[in-house]
Write a protein that holds these residues in place. Structure first.
Motif, mmCIF file in Angstrom:
data_model
loop_
_atom_site.group_PDB
_atom_site.id
_atom_site.type_symbol
_atom_site.label_atom_id
_atom_site.label_comp_id
_atom_site.label_asym_id
_atom_site.label_seq_id
_atom_site.Cartn_x
_atom_site.Cartn_y
_atom_site.Cartn_z
ATOM 1 N N UNK A 49 14.880 -0.431 -22.298
ATOM 2 C CA UNK A 49 14.552 0.248 -23.539
ATOM 3 C C UNK A 49 13.079 0.056 -23.886
ATOM 4 N N UNK A 50 12.596 0.862 -24.820
ATOM 5 C CA UNK A 50 11.260 0.686 -25.367
ATOM 6 C C UNK A 50 11.328 0.904 -26.865
ATOM 7 N N UNK A 51 10.359 0.349 -27.574
ATOM 8 C CA UNK A 51 10.268 0.504 -29.015
ATOM 9 C C UNK A 51 8.813 0.285 -29.417
ATOM 10 N N UNK A 52 8.316 1.047 -30.372
ATOM 11 C CA UNK A 52 6.947 0.867 -30.832
ATOM 12 C C UNK A 52 6.821 -0.435 -31.612
ATOM 13 N N UNK A 53 5.612 -0.941 -31.633
ATOM 14 C CA UNK A 53 5.379 -2.226 -32.297
ATOM 15 C C UNK A 53 5.533 -2.138 -33.809
ATOM 16 N N UNK A 54 5.584 -0.908 -34.368
ATOM 17 C CA UNK A 54 5.841 -0.777 -35.799
ATOM 18 C C UNK A 54 7.324 -0.574 -36.094
ATOM 19 N N UNK A 57 10.464 3.026 -12.895
ATOM 20 C CA UNK A 57 10.774 4.064 -13.867
ATOM 21 C C UNK A 57 9.521 4.314 -14.690
ATOM 22 N N UNK A 58 9.268 5.557 -15.020
ATOM 23 C CA UNK A 58 8.128 5.874 -15.868
ATOM 24 C C UNK A 58 8.355 5.350 -17.281
ATOM 25 N N UNK A 59 7.286 5.081 -17.969
ATOM 26 C CA UNK A 59 7.398 4.520 -19.320
ATOM 27 C C UNK A 59 7.990 5.504 -20.322
ATOM 28 N N UNK A 60 8.082 6.794 -19.949
ATOM 29 C CA UNK A 60 8.756 7.761 -20.820
ATOM 30 C C UNK A 60 10.223 7.933 -20.452
ATOM 31 N N UNK A 61 10.707 7.155 -19.489
ATOM 32 C CA UNK A 61 12.105 7.194 -19.094
ATOM 33 C C UNK A 61 12.424 8.139 -17.960
ATOM 34 N N UNK A 62 11.456 8.904 -17.506
ATOM 35 C CA UNK A 62 11.685 9.816 -16.393
ATOM 36 C C UNK A 62 11.416 9.103 -15.066
ATOM 37 N N UNK A 63 11.809 9.758 -13.990
ATOM 38 C CA UNK A 63 11.411 9.322 -12.660
ATOM 39 C C UNK A 63 12.016 8.018 -12.189
ATOM 40 N N UNK A 111 22.399 -4.952 -26.948
ATOM 41 C CA UNK A 111 21.601 -5.778 -26.058
ATOM 42 C C UNK A 111 22.198 -7.168 -26.059
ATOM 43 N N UNK A 112 22.539 -7.660 -24.879
ATOM 44 C CA UNK A 112 23.202 -8.949 -24.782
ATOM 45 C C UNK A 112 22.530 -9.807 -23.723
ATOM 46 N N UNK A 113 22.447 -11.095 -23.999
ATOM 47 C CA UNK A 113 22.005 -12.088 -23.012
ATOM 48 C C UNK A 113 20.690 -11.695 -22.358
ATOM 49 N N UNK A 114 19.668 -11.520 -23.166
ATOM 50 C CA UNK A 114 18.349 -11.198 -22.639
ATOM 51 C C UNK A 114 17.690 -12.454 -22.064
ATOM 52 N N UNK A 115 17.262 -12.382 -20.821
ATOM 53 C CA UNK A 115 16.576 -13.494 -20.170
ATOM 54 C C UNK A 115 15.097 -13.201 -19.985
ATOM 55 N N UNK A 116 14.645 -12.064 -20.421
ATOM 56 C CA UNK A 116 13.293 -11.610 -20.115
ATOM 57 C C UNK A 116 12.426 -11.630 -21.360
ATOM 58 N N UNK A 117 11.153 -11.298 -21.161
ATOM 59 C CA UNK A 117 10.190 -11.236 -22.250
ATOM 60 C C UNK A 117 9.639 -9.815 -22.327
ATOM 61 N N UNK A 118 9.564 -9.222 -23.530
ATOM 62 C CA UNK A 118 9.012 -7.876 -23.630
ATOM 63 C C UNK A 118 7.569 -7.816 -23.131
ATOM 64 N N UNK A 119 7.201 -6.687 -22.547
ATOM 65 C CA UNK A 119 5.810 -6.437 -22.183
ATOM 66 C C UNK A 119 5.274 -5.348 -23.100
ATOM 67 N N UNK A 120 3.983 -5.399 -23.378
ATOM 68 C CA UNK A 120 3.372 -4.559 -24.405
ATOM 69 C C UNK A 120 2.202 -3.810 -23.799
ATOM 70 N N UNK A 121 2.163 -2.491 -23.985
ATOM 71 C CA UNK A 121 1.069 -1.695 -23.420
ATOM 72 C C UNK A 121 0.066 -1.251 -24.471
ATOM 73 N N UNK A 122 0.144 -1.823 -25.667
ATOM 74 C CA UNK A 122 -0.742 -1.445 -26.761
ATOM 75 C C UNK A 122 -0.066 -0.563 -27.779
ATOM 76 N N UNK A 123 0.976 0.152 -27.365
ATOM 77 C CA UNK A 123 1.745 1.001 -28.272
ATOM 78 C C UNK A 123 3.226 0.661 -28.239
ATOM 79 N N UNK A 124 3.744 0.454 -27.030
ATOM 80 C CA UNK A 124 5.177 0.255 -26.832
ATOM 81 C C UNK A 124 5.475 -1.152 -26.315
ATOM 82 N N UNK A 125 6.626 -1.681 -26.756
ATOM 83 C CA UNK A 125 7.224 -2.862 -26.162
ATOM 84 C C UNK A 125 8.325 -2.401 -25.214
#
Length: 468
Positions: free
Chosen positions: A68-73, A121-127, A38-52
């Motif tokens: 990409x997505x990653x869990x908050x833990x 894109x769907x939050x599971x990476x499909x579509x 991951x390089x030169x990120x200009x954005x801010x993660x969004x959080x849905x309660x489980x995933x960033x």
């Protein structure tokens, strides 16, 4: 933008009561050195309660960015998409917009025309689906900023493109149908080169352009969400009302408040208000240098009809000021002159208001010239330097605002600490109980954090610009 490699590590930090000396630091993820970089990120993660969820502007398999997505833990890192250029876009610059289980965003380049795309894109990476290929004259190119969602419609702007190649305003349905170019910016007539995002109130969109208008000094505008009723609410003209608006418009009731970084009677910037129908423009204030400060930074805080802010330079010592101003333009009060060693200088970011107390930081000044953390009452009384940053002991050079929870203040420093590459700290609002929660160490947990910590419950979230 700068094509500079920036490797990040994403982390969270548990916070406990003030009696706990050693919080538990958890580095959520080290981005690998190659394919997932991951390089030169200009954005801010969004959080849905489980995933960033977030995007990188570069990196990925093709070096063109990824989602990409990653869990908050810290578990479950998943790269949802590698951008590939013509087929699906490249170089995303802005934050994602989420609705239910669908993410929406834009890329700066790529697509069939190489001028950027709107995607979902769907939050599971499909579509994954491209909703629009930007094409230049017909619908804009090179979008900056984020999409604004209202109901099932996305609104946004492009920095270039359109008939005059100086930007557009558009809307598109979330299923990709119904694209409408709401406006072609034209320079003199309505502004050019918009940055940022649109503010929606009901069925009306508000925004600014940095340039264009009659005097090429920028504009304030509104437009109905169906594309009708465009109104240029204001032409900035330099001396009379300022130029080069920065930051954001704040809507309070039917009034928009903002600042310009240049122009005004003294070429030092202005504060203004304008009603949302374009009437009643009032230049509330001309900054004037030593008496008031120059080059206002950040946004305005508003409470009970009073505006609060800071300037980066000017004031008695040319080190910046803290000020307040009634929303009707009366009673400008310089609450403080920054003076260097005693109380800091060169503030960055915005003031944080808690009750009747303003909290903030300066980039420099204080005993060690490494910046200070301060508080001051909204009436200008009881200025207190809560902390002198001193590099090795507690960090230095803060690049963001502080986060307040009850009587505790949390913050980060870009430099300093044991390893010289930044710290996380907490301190009571009365200046007692300082605790350095973390020394960044580079490979193991990241280095050189920018920005502001986000507090959710008892967990702080943040990112580092380097390290990992």
């Amino acid at each position: 933008y700068t094509m500079r490699r920036i490797t990040l590590s994403l982390f969270f930090l548990f916070t406990f009561g003030v009696t706990v000396s050693f919080p538990q630091f958890n580095k959520i993820y080290d981005f690998p050195a190659e394919n997932d970089l991951v390089k030169s990120c200009y954005s801010q993660p969004i959080y849905d309660g489980t995933w960033l969820f977030d995007v990188s502007s570069y990196g990925g398999v093709n070096g063109l960015g990824c989602i990409y997505k990653i869990k908050s833990d810290g578990t479950g890192y998943t790269k949802l998409l590698d951008f590939a250029g013509a087929s699906n876009g490249s170089y995303p610059q802005s934050s994602l917009t989420i609705s239910g289980s669908v993410l929406y965003g834009m890329t700066l380049g790529g697509g069939v025309n190489g001028l950027g795309v709107i995607f979902k894109i769907n939050t599971d990476g499909t579509g994954y689906s491209i909703l629009l290929h930007f094409a230049g004259a017909t619908n804009g190119r090179t979008p900056y900023g984020s999409l604004t969602l209202s109901g099932s419609v996305l609104y946004g702007m492009t920095h270039w493109g359109g008939i005059n190649d100086v930007g557009t305003i558009f809307k598109i349905n979330t299923d990709g149908t119904g694209y409408t170019k709401l406006l072609d910016f034209a320079g003199t007539a309505n502004g050019k080169y918009p940055f940022g995002f649109l503010t929606i109130s009901g069925t009306i969109l508000y925004g600014t352009t940095r340039n264009g208008g009659i005097n090429d000094k920028g504009t304030v505008f509104k437009i109905n969400s169906d594309g009708s009723g465009f109104a240029k609410l204001l032409d900035f003209n330099g001396t009379v009302n300022g130029s080069a608006p920065i930051g954001f418009l704040t809507l309070s009731g039917s009034t928009l408040y903002g600042m310009t970084s240049e122009g005004g009677a003294n070429s030092s910037g202005t504060i203004f208000r304008i009603t949302n129908d374009g009437s009643g423009y009032i230049k509330l204030f001309d900054f004037v240098g030593s008496p008031t400060g120059t080059k206002p930074v950040g946004g305005l805080a508003i409470s009970s009809g009073v505006l609060y802010g800071m300037t980066n330079t000017g004031g008695t010592n040319n080190f910046g000021t803290i000020f307040k101003l009634n929303s009707d333009g009366t009673n400008f009060t310089k609450l403080l002159d920054f003076n260097g060693a005693n109380n800091g200088n060169d503030p960055w970011g915005s003031l944080t208001l808690s009750g009747t107390v303003l909290f903030g930081t300066t980039y420099r000044g204080g005993i060690s010239d490494k910046g200070v953390l301060f508080k001051i009452n909204t009436d200008g009384s009881d200025y207190s330097k809560i902390l002198d940053y001193n590099k090795a002991l507690n960090g230095c050079t803060p690049l963001g605002s502080v986060t307040i929870s009850g009587s505790e203040i949390y913050g980060m420093n870009y430099l300093g600490g044991t390893n010289g590459i930044g710290t996380i700290f907490k301190i009571n609002a009365n200046g007692t109980g300082f605790s350095k929660l973390l020394d960044f160490a580079g490979t193991t947990n990241g280095s050189n954090p920018y920005g502001t910590l986000t507090l959710s419950g008892s967990i702080l979230y943040g990112m580092t610009a380097y390290g990992g």
